[in-house]
Motif scaffolding. Structure first.
Motif, mmCIF file in Angstrom:
data_model
loop_
_atom_site.group_PDB
_atom_site.id
_atom_site.type_symbol
_atom_site.label_atom_id
_atom_site.label_comp_id
_atom_site.label_asym_id
_atom_site.label_seq_id
_atom_site.Cartn_x
_atom_site.Cartn_y
_atom_site.Cartn_z
ATOM 1 N N THR A 84 4.958 -1.530 32.568
ATOM 2 C CA THR A 84 4.053 -0.647 33.514
ATOM 3 C C THR A 84 2.359 -1.257 33.460
ATOM 4 O OG1 THR A 84 5.656 0.975 32.647
ATOM 5 C CG2 THR A 84 3.319 1.772 33.494
ATOM 6 N N ASP A 92 10.922 -1.746 34.887
ATOM 7 C CA ASP A 92 9.660 -1.167 33.927
ATOM 8 C C ASP A 92 10.733 -0.090 34.355
ATOM 9 O OD1 ASP A 92 9.190 0.906 36.373
ATOM 10 O OD2 ASP A 92 7.080 0.659 34.798
ATOM 11 N N ALA A 107 9.408 -1.268 28.657
ATOM 12 C CA ALA A 107 8.562 -0.600 29.425
ATOM 13 C C ALA A 107 7.447 -0.319 29.608
ATOM 14 C CB ALA A 107 9.789 0.811 29.763
ATOM 15 N N ASN A 137 4.262 5.785 34.031
ATOM 16 C CA ASN A 137 4.045 5.094 34.941
ATOM 17 C C ASN A 137 3.635 6.225 36.591
ATOM 18 O OD1 ASN A 137 6.253 3.976 36.575
ATOM 19 N ND2 ASN A 137 7.180 6.249 37.152
#
Length: 201
Positions: free
Chosen positions: A32, A73, A28, A91
């Motif tokens: 990102t 993500d 993930a 994030n």
């Protein structure tokens, strides 16, 4: 109302891609960072081109790709056991930095008011910060509209498409930017109000 409410349907479309990426060992956090680098590269291209029409034509596709990467993500983190504190920070910071990188260079596009564009970017950052601050008072992370991340992507993607197509600039452009600015102000107020109501409830 906000385009963010369409996110579940968008995620369903992307779920096969998400599973394929997880199977290949893509994390993930890597997705990102990829979204951020793509945004930085696109913003630099618009800036260095002087806001030429060919560069603006890139923006709608890049914004759609960024939205897809942002959805992926999140799914990788939640559905494939990749959630982490670092991921949460990446994030939130990635969203703010990507917004700034994609929209601030538009200030040099002929016909776009630099002051309005700068204020829009500042308020976009404040709106996301307001959403995050909700967590600190015991509420959920707020994504309320009417001018959230997805709504901004739609608005500026459409605007870039029109300008790239050669639509004449004029007073209408200032009205559009002023409208976006007002909607961002409403978004900040709305997110703060909803967070306080949630805590109170």
């Amino acid at each position: 109302m906000t385009i963010y409410q369409l996110k579940p349907a968008f995620q369903n479309l992307l779920r096969p891609l998400c599973r394929a990426l997880a199977h290949r060992g893509i994390t993930a956090n890597q997705v990102t960072v990829t979204a951020l680098l793509l945004s930085l590269a696109t913003g630099a291209t618009i800036w260095l081109s002087g806001g030429f029409r060919w560069a603006l034509a890139l923006l709608p596709a890049i914004l759609l790709a960024r939205m897809a990467l942002n959805a992926v993500d999140g799914m990788l983190a939640r559905e494939h056991a990749m959630q982490s504190s670092m991921g949460a920070i990446l994030n939130e910071l990635g969203d703010v930095l990507s917004d700034t990188a994609l929209y601030l260079p538009l200030a040099i596009v002929p016909g776009l008011n630099p002051a309005l564009m700068t204020l829009i970017v500042v308020l976009a950052v404040i709106s996301e910060m307001t959403g995050v601050l909700a967590v600190s008072i015991g509420a959920q992370r707020r994504y309320d509209g009417p001018m959230g991340k997805s709504d901004r992507a739609f608005a500026f993607g459409l605007l870039a498409l029109l300008l790239a197509a050669g639509i004449s600039v004029g007073p209408w452009l200032h009205l559009v930017l002023g409208g976006i600015l007002l909607l961002l102000l409403l978004t900040v107020v709305n997110r703060a109000r909803c967070a306080l109501m949630e805590v109170k409830a």
